[in-house]
Write a protein that holds these residues in place. Sequence first.
Motif, mmCIF file in Angstrom:
data_model
loop_
_atom_site.group_PDB
_atom_site.id
_atom_site.type_symbol
_atom_site.label_atom_id
_atom_site.label_comp_id
_atom_site.label_asym_id
_atom_site.label_seq_id
_atom_site.Cartn_x
_atom_site.Cartn_y
_atom_site.Cartn_z
ATOM 1 N N ASN A 419 0.815 -1.218 0.000
ATOM 2 C CA ASN A 419 0.000 0.000 0.000
ATOM 3 C C ASN A 419 0.852 1.274 0.000
ATOM 4 O OD1 ASN A 419 -2.958 -0.880 0.201
ATOM 5 N ND2 ASN A 419 -2.019 -2.087 1.833
ATOM 6 N N PHE A 420 1.987 1.216 -0.744
ATOM 7 C CA PHE A 420 2.878 2.370 -0.938
ATOM 8 C C PHE A 420 3.453 2.917 0.362
ATOM 9 C CE2 PHE A 420 -0.271 2.415 -4.428
ATOM 10 C CZ PHE A 420 0.587 2.245 -5.509
ATOM 11 N N ARG A 421 3.614 2.058 1.353
ATOM 12 C CA ARG A 421 4.178 2.480 2.628
ATOM 13 C C ARG A 421 5.656 2.099 2.714
ATOM 14 N NH1 ARG A 421 -1.171 0.366 5.914
ATOM 15 N NH2 ARG A 421 -2.385 2.282 5.648
ATOM 16 N N PRO A 422 6.386 2.619 3.706
ATOM 17 C CA PRO A 422 7.812 2.268 3.842
ATOM 18 C C PRO A 422 7.997 0.761 3.948
ATOM 19 C CG PRO A 422 7.267 4.129 5.250
ATOM 20 C CD PRO A 422 5.961 3.630 4.708
ATOM 21 N N THR A 423 8.982 0.221 3.229
ATOM 22 C CA THR A 423 9.168 -1.226 3.182
ATOM 23 C C THR A 423 9.948 -1.774 4.370
ATOM 24 O OG1 THR A 423 11.180 -0.946 1.869
ATOM 25 C CG2 THR A 423 9.097 -1.238 0.664
ATOM 26 N N HIS A 424 10.811 -0.953 4.969
ATOM 27 C CA HIS A 424 11.670 -1.395 6.075
ATOM 28 C C HIS A 424 12.378 -2.702 5.717
ATOM 29 C CE1 HIS A 424 10.533 1.717 8.927
ATOM 30 N NE2 HIS A 424 9.253 1.498 8.659
ATOM 31 N N VAL A 425 12.973 -2.711 4.519
ATOM 32 C CA VAL A 425 13.655 -3.909 4.065
ATOM 33 C C VAL A 425 14.866 -4.220 4.929
ATOM 34 C CG1 VAL A 425 15.177 -2.742 2.412
ATOM 35 C CG2 VAL A 425 14.417 -5.089 1.962
ATOM 36 N N ALA A 429 16.201 -7.890 6.397
ATOM 37 C CA ALA A 429 17.575 -8.400 6.345
ATOM 38 C C ALA A 429 18.033 -8.888 7.715
ATOM 39 C CB ALA A 429 18.510 -7.320 5.818
ATOM 40 N N LYS A 430 17.667 -8.161 8.773
ATOM 41 C CA LYS A 430 18.022 -8.586 10.129
ATOM 42 C C LYS A 430 17.377 -9.936 10.457
ATOM 43 C CE LYS A 430 18.460 -3.946 12.188
ATOM 44 N NZ LYS A 430 17.873 -3.040 13.203
ATOM 45 N N ILE A 431 16.121 -10.060 10.089
ATOM 46 C CA ILE A 431 15.395 -11.311 10.369
ATOM 47 C C ILE A 431 16.016 -12.468 9.600
ATOM 48 C CG2 ILE A 431 13.164 -12.461 10.095
ATOM 49 C CD1 ILE A 431 11.854 -9.669 10.416
ATOM 50 N N ARG A 432 16.305 -12.239 8.318
ATOM 51 C CA ARG A 432 16.879 -13.296 7.489
ATOM 52 C C ARG A 432 18.228 -13.761 8.027
ATOM 53 N NH1 ARG A 432 19.369 -10.586 2.871
ATOM 54 N NH2 ARG A 432 20.848 -10.298 4.586
ATOM 55 N N THR A 458 11.722 -5.457 -4.222
ATOM 56 C CA THR A 458 12.453 -4.854 -3.101
ATOM 57 C C THR A 458 12.705 -5.895 -2.023
ATOM 58 O OG1 THR A 458 11.449 -2.695 -3.544
ATOM 59 C CG2 THR A 458 12.406 -3.035 -1.351
ATOM 60 N N TYR A 459 11.678 -6.644 -1.672
ATOM 61 C CA TYR A 459 11.850 -7.693 -0.661
ATOM 62 C C TYR A 459 12.602 -8.888 -1.252
ATOM 63 C CZ TYR A 459 8.532 -5.146 2.272
ATOM 64 O OH TYR A 459 7.920 -4.190 3.051
ATOM 65 N N GLY A 460 12.410 -9.138 -2.565
ATOM 66 C CA GLY A 460 13.086 -10.253 -3.206
ATOM 67 C C GLY A 460 14.594 -10.104 -3.250
ATOM 68 N N ASP A 461 15.085 -8.862 -3.156
ATOM 69 C CA ASP A 461 16.532 -8.650 -3.093
ATOM 70 C C ASP A 461 17.112 -9.076 -1.758
ATOM 71 O OD1 ASP A 461 16.569 -7.637 -5.653
ATOM 72 O OD2 ASP A 461 16.383 -5.538 -5.016
ATOM 73 N N ALA A 462 16.269 -9.143 -0.730
ATOM 74 C CA ALA A 462 16.749 -9.485 0.610
ATOM 75 C C ALA A 462 16.427 -10.918 1.015
ATOM 76 C CB ALA A 462 16.140 -8.521 1.640
ATOM 77 N N ILE A 463 15.490 -11.567 0.306
ATOM 78 C CA ILE A 463 15.067 -12.918 0.671
ATOM 79 C C ILE A 463 14.624 -13.641 -0.589
ATOM 80 C CG2 ILE A 463 12.685 -12.220 1.130
ATOM 81 C CD1 ILE A 463 12.558 -14.242 3.386
ATOM 82 N N ASP A 464 14.819 -14.938 -0.660
ATOM 83 C CA ASP A 464 14.370 -15.708 -1.822
ATOM 84 C C ASP A 464 12.844 -15.737 -1.856
ATOM 85 O OD1 ASP A 464 16.953 -16.303 -2.619
ATOM 86 O OD2 ASP A 464 17.054 -18.128 -1.421
ATOM 87 N N MET A 465 12.267 -15.260 -2.962
ATOM 88 C CA MET A 465 10.809 -15.196 -3.098
ATOM 89 C C MET A 465 10.366 -16.151 -4.202
ATOM 90 S SD MET A 465 8.336 -11.847 -3.718
ATOM 91 C CE MET A 465 8.800 -11.126 -2.146
#
Length: 484
Positions: A419-425, A429-432, A458-465
């Motif tokens: 919903n166009f909000r901050p992703t906090h990616v 990364a910390k969780i992964r 954006t999230y796929g760059d930090a985790i396998d999707m």
Amino acid sequence: MVSTGAPSSSSEASSSSSGVERIVDTLTGFVEDLRGRGITVGPSNLIDAGQAMTVLDLLDRESLREGLAATILSDPLHRDTFDRCFELWFPLGNAARIASTVVKRDADGKVDVDAVRELVTQTLADPEAMADGRFDQLVALIVAEMGQYESAQGESYSVYQAMSVISPQTLIARIAAAMAGGQGRDGERAGTDPLNRQAARDATTRLRQAVETETQRRMAEVRGRDAVSQYAVPKLPENIDFFSANPQDMIKMRRTIDPIARLLASKLEFRRRRNKHAAVDVRATLRASMSTGGVPIDLRRRKPRPGKPELIVICDVSGSVSGFSQFTLQLVYALRQQFSNVRIFAFVDTVDEVTEFFDRGNDDSQFGERMTTMLTQAQISLRDGHSDYGHMLKGFADHYLDTLTHRSALLILGDARNNFRPTHVDSLAKIRDKVRNAYWLNPERKEHWDSGDSAASTYGDAIDMFECRNVDQLGRVIADLLPV
């Protein structure tokens, strides 16, 4: 001199041969159609089906249907798709569908609707009508007279139009009374009897199904089998997209959970037994090969990792993906014996641990009740009720990061529409980095990722999707990815 009977015999033989060829072509075409829809039919199944047709009465469609189903199908969950294909490839003959029943018509030659409704009442109330052909003739009459209309493409038939005119649901009390043989006041009481009314409802359901089938047959004659099969034949339960599934589809899909869970459990157990030997330790093997002139004869392996991993699931339970999340949670819980522990976190815009809601029992009714209870009691929607993956990830990193260990495997379930909000990616990364394995299962088609408010890349760059838009994809991804 050639006898006068020779041409006749030759003609009969030719006709017989042609008839056999048509039957073979129909059977092979039917089987290829089933294969194209994902039903596995091996050569031996096709041979068995052909042999069955040599002993079955080909004019008895129900016997033919059951015989082919017994020889072709290996999964009972594929029966709906099989039956619809059967209706298109082995349609009821035109002679059996002639609406020969005489009903009253008006001055313009149109059928009297009230007369047809009375005929519906009488036919559905008579159990012998199915056997003597009256039911088939009634269905043919309804479709031909009530369902036919002229569209931009020419002659067409509509189930909705036919059933709207007949409106059999308004006849249930009369059908129930007729089933009980009731007349007058006794008939009125018979029409309110619960057993009679249930039987009448079942009969109207059969009528609607028969009208739908007959409509598809007639449309296949007008438009062609291939055109009609595109919308008339349902997908296999494992191929239905989670996003497009209606409540009836979800019921079919949930029936696949137990068979898939058994298959996945066997695969995971096989991988676990294979991994007892652990991977080859290349450095140790090369050192040991020095005594054999550099030839690695004696393989040295790493120490195996004992124990089962812990599984952490974070799932979006907002309306758009709730069906996918509930199905995946049920599948995970069916596999929970493959893990030392299973912990569930849910969110809409705020994350909360909900493991306690699912720890007891996992049958279909219990799981649905627990899902409903979780949605009403858990602290998962504290803002505006719209999915907020960024706020969820930041909240999980702030409050639950210490629940993760190197023995944990993480699954995130959701479509990544933020919903166009901050992703906090950075929180992702910390969780992964805290877990042994981390995967994101996305129920949306890959070609739709990054459209609109999707933050998939954006999230796929930090985790396998991974795309998991149906049961088949979900099962294959879990089988390949879950640690053992």
